[in-house]
Design an enzyme around this catalytic site. Structure first.
Site, PDB file in Angstrom:
ATOM      1  N   GLU A  37      59.488  75.527   6.357  1.00 43.23           N
ATOM      2  CA  GLU A  37      58.371  75.238   5.431  1.00 43.23           C
ATOM      3  C   GLU A  37      58.813  74.137   4.394  1.00 43.23           C
ATOM      4  O   GLU A  37      60.000  73.851   4.056  1.00 43.23           O
ATOM      5  CB  GLU A  37      58.215  76.268   4.463  1.00 43.23           C
ATOM      6  CG  GLU A  37      57.106  76.028   3.372  1.00 43.23           C
ATOM      7  CD  GLU A  37      56.201  77.204   2.659  1.00 43.23           C
ATOM      8  OE1 GLU A  37      56.925  78.186   2.558  1.00 43.23           O
ATOM      9  OE2 GLU A  37      55.350  76.924   2.091  1.00 43.23           O
ATOM     10  N   ASN A 378      48.688  83.556   5.945  1.00 45.13           N
ATOM     11  CA  ASN A 378      49.775  83.549   5.636  1.00 45.13           C
ATOM     12  C   ASN A 378      49.758  84.787   4.097  1.00 45.13           C
ATOM     13  O   ASN A 378      49.214  84.209   3.209  1.00 45.13           O
ATOM     14  CB  ASN A 378      50.655  82.420   4.983  1.00 45.13           C
ATOM     15  CG  ASN A 378      51.713  82.551   4.357  1.00 45.13           C
ATOM     16  OD1 ASN A 378      52.768  83.155   4.942  1.00 45.13           O
ATOM     17  ND2 ASN A 378      51.833  82.196   2.815  1.00 45.13           N
ATOM     18  N   GLU A 379      50.334  85.728   4.123  1.00 45.89           N
ATOM     19  CA  GLU A 379      50.350  86.589   2.965  1.00 45.89           C
ATOM     20  C   GLU A 379      48.955  86.862   2.043  1.00 45.89           C
ATOM     21  O   GLU A 379      49.076  86.943   1.108  1.00 45.89           O
ATOM     22  CB  GLU A 379      51.472  86.183   1.757  1.00 45.89           C
ATOM     23  CG  GLU A 379      52.914  85.957   2.380  1.00 45.89           C
ATOM     24  CD  GLU A 379      53.913  85.718   1.283  1.00 45.89           C
ATOM     25  OE1 GLU A 379      53.350  85.353   0.313  1.00 45.89           O
ATOM     26  OE2 GLU A 379      55.218  85.909   1.404  1.00 45.89           O
TER      27      GLU A 379
END
Ligand code: AHR
Length: 654
Positions: A37, A378-379
């Site tokens: 990331e 994502n999450e």
């Protein structure tokens, strides 16, 4: 040892009062990979080899949030200084009237009224200075246009920290439209903190944009490439896959900040830059083309993650008030969004004569990138908005690309509402795999080694997409190692796992801990890095229960036994997270055909030991040889991870 491998055999036998039941299970051959990331300057100012900061004058105050401490007043001139050393004068402005292209709206204009002895121009300070090596070539490029109609002469210089000129070149500009100019600079000496200057030595006015300086020697010498030492450190993990571009960066700080892969491919000067969710600026010079190419270079399967059509629930800093910031793409725009996802698959895998395959080919890669997985979300908070949009994307990928494995998400934590709702949703939709995340204390990792033993084998598989034990001490790394043996044991349902985050610039660390720290000249793999490396480089595709037995049962002792069908090797991993050496009994009687010598890799030291800039090699793995037998014992040192790699008797035979 006896020849003849019978992988699926279950054998029971008794050694030293212990009953060993050796049973082979097929496990994921791509279990351990890396999570990349752009956080903590991992891309710009990190893995991406560009040395000029704010090369296209697109920094702006919005790159940093109001709630960020030490808010810097970023603007189009950040990292640049006006230069008129030899008594020249003129004026300087940021303009937008005739940009290089619509995606790159700002450029710098300078009027040189009097060039003086040294010209008038600008100096860039790089990312905390520019580090160069003696006699190594650096590729300079820029776009310039003469706005005054006359020919202008330019000088470019690399200046050492004491002001010495380390490299110098010049070029003339007469075009009154944007034109690219290039040069190669060869510094006469190395310097870890140079600046770069470009000055005009003629009266007149010019516009300049995309001022770039890159080492010619990048990883694999790729153009628009990656910093060689950092990329090499990642390659040496031997990751089986690489997740990119994040993390929270994917779903973004509000809808406008969502990561859109199409903005990150094509000529770098045409890419759409934007604020990084981690409060700096992302040029996306390291974009999807470069990610795919890097994956290919290091033999890692690409795992791109796209947003599920919603932004981060913490958008706008709402993580401080309960995470109410999730915003959803309007339903009317979802068709286009879904098309973007399908186009990504075509970009990666389509023939060179498909629309997006041809864009990949034009970038220099006619062959497909062999994409097999795509992560959606994502999450994310498991809201109706999320579910509706995920379902649309999921169904479209399933329909158009049944060959692609979709990885969903079950929220940010290993338990709780989003986790429960996420799993319910995954079960209802039969999502092939879901992404679980946990950043917990080392003790959590030690006491949760049976987490996946009881997971339902008929449901979605698991991608442990982000995990770390909140520290870079050997004790942390070993707790992770113990846990990783449990991921191998459950490798029939745990498809993939990646420690997070991967990289952090030590002067811009947004998150801690990380796997690799770096500054402009040095790369420091942590102890946790070596654990990841020892597992990734020693993966198998069959897991054997009952091959290693400890004298006592304790969560500080863990082991695994795998075989790797590619090499034929048998690999034992033995973890001792306790303060004394512990005896392990190894019995390989039903896993036949192995040599009686093996390589032994041991990572051990003080439980609080760390590898850092002051002492990057306090704890590193040591390799030696060990004699092995069908039955043997091994004393695992206090605080250690041991890998014993045994060759098959047929290895090396033609
Ligand atoms: O790894 C750092 C961050 O942690 C990721 O961006 C996010 O997914 C998680 O919360």
């Amino acid at each position: 040892m006896v020849k003849n491998i019978s992988f699926l055999a279950i054998t029971l036998f008794i050694v030293s009062d212990h009953v060993f039941a050796q049973q082979a299970t097929s496990i994921s051959p791509n279990l351990f990979g890396v999570f990349f990331e752009d956080i903590s300057y991992a891309a710009d100012g990190g893995l991406y080899a560009e040395l000029i900061q704010n090369r296209s004058f697109e920094y702006n105050p919005g790159d940093k949030d109001a709630w960020t401490q030490n808010r810097a007043n970023w603007n189009a001139f950040t990292a640049w200084n006006y230069t008129n050393k030899g008594y020249g004068y003129g004026n300087i402005s940021i303009e937008t009237l005739t940009p290089l292209n619509a995606n790159n709206p700002h450029y710098l204009a300078i009027t040189v009224e009097e060039p003086g002895t040294d010209g008038v121009g600008i100096t860039n300070t790089g990312f905390d200075g520019i580090a160069v090596k003696k006699a190594q070539p650096y590729n300079f490029s820029t776009f310039v246009q003469s706005l005054s109609g006359n020919q202008l002469s330019f000088e470019i210089k690399l200046l050492g920290k004491n002001g010495d000129t380390l490299a110098l070149d010049s070029f003339n500009v007469s075009a009154n439209t944007w034109k690219k100019y290039t040069a190669t600079l060869l510094p006469t000496s190395g310097d870890d903190s140079c600046s770069f200057s470009i000055v005009c030595k003629t009266k007149g006015k010019f516009a300049i944009d995309m001022v770039s300086l890159m080492p010619q020697h990048t990883f694999n010498n790729e153009a628009n490439g990656l910093r060689a030492d950092l990329a090499q450190a990642i390659a040496e993990i031997h990751p089986k896959f690489m997740r990119f571009p994040g993390g929270c960066l994917v779903h973004g700080d509000g809808l406008g900040n969502m990561y859109r892969w199409k903005n990150t491919v094509g000529p770098v000067e045409q890419r759409v830059e934007q604020k990084n969710i981690w409060n700096y600026h992302q040029t996306v010079g390291l974009g999807f083309y470069e990610y795919f190419r890097f994956c290919e270079d290091i033999g890692a399967k690409p795992l791109p993650i796209v947003s599920a059509g919603v932004s981060c629930q913490n958008s706008g800093g709402t993580w401080r008030t309960g995470g109410t910031g999730q915003r959803a793409i309007a339903m009317a725009d979802m068709q286009q969004y879904v098309q973007d996802v399908l186009d990504l698959i075509e970009y990666a895998n389509g023939d060179a004569n498909t629309k997006w395959g041809s864009i990949r080919a034009a970038a220099g890669h006619p062959a497909p990138f062999n994409l097999q997985y795509i992560g959606v979300g994502n999450e994310d908070k498991q809201t109706d908005d999320f579910r509706q949009r995920f379902k649309i994307i999921f169904n479209a990928v399933k329909t158009h690309h049944p060959e692609i494995t979709v990885v969903g998400t079950v929220g940010p934590f290993y338990k709780g509402e989003d986790y429960d709702l996420g799993w319910q949703f995954a079960n209802a939709l039969h999502i092939p795999a879901v992404d679980e995340h946990y950043y917990e204390k080392p003790d959590w990792f030690l006491s949760n080694q049976h987490r996946y033993d009881s997971y339902d084998r008929t449901k979605s598989k698991v991608y442990v997409g982000e995990y770390a034990s909140q520290g870079n001490k050997l004790f942390n790394a070993l707790a992770e190692a113990a846990y990783m043996t449990s991921l191998e044991r459950n490798g029939d349902i745990v498809l993939m796992a990646s420690y997070a985050p991967l990289l952090a610039n030590n002067r811009h660390t947004s998150w801690s801990p990380n796997l690799i720290y770096f500054n402009n000249t040095v790369t420091v793999p942590t102890v946790n890095y070596y654990v990841q490396q020892m597992f990734s480089a020693n993966e198998g595709d069959k897991y054997y229960t009952g091959a290693v037995y400890f004298d006592k049962k304790d969560s500080t002792l863990a082991s695994s036994c795998v075989t790797d069908s590619k090499t034929g090797d048998l690999i034992l991993k033995i973890v001792n997270v306790s303060a004394q050496g512990e005896n392990a009994t190894i019995n390989l009687s039903s896993i036949k055909g192995y040599k009686d010598s093996a390589s032994l890799i041991v990572l051990t030291g003080d439980k609080d030991a760390i590898d850092d800039f002051a002492d990057p090699r306090t704890v590193t793995p040591a390799t030696s040889a060990i004699a092995v037998h069908t039955h043997f014992s091994y004393k695992a040192p206090a605080y250690s991870l041991t890998v014993i790699r045994i060759k098959h008797i047929n290895s090396g035979l033609k």
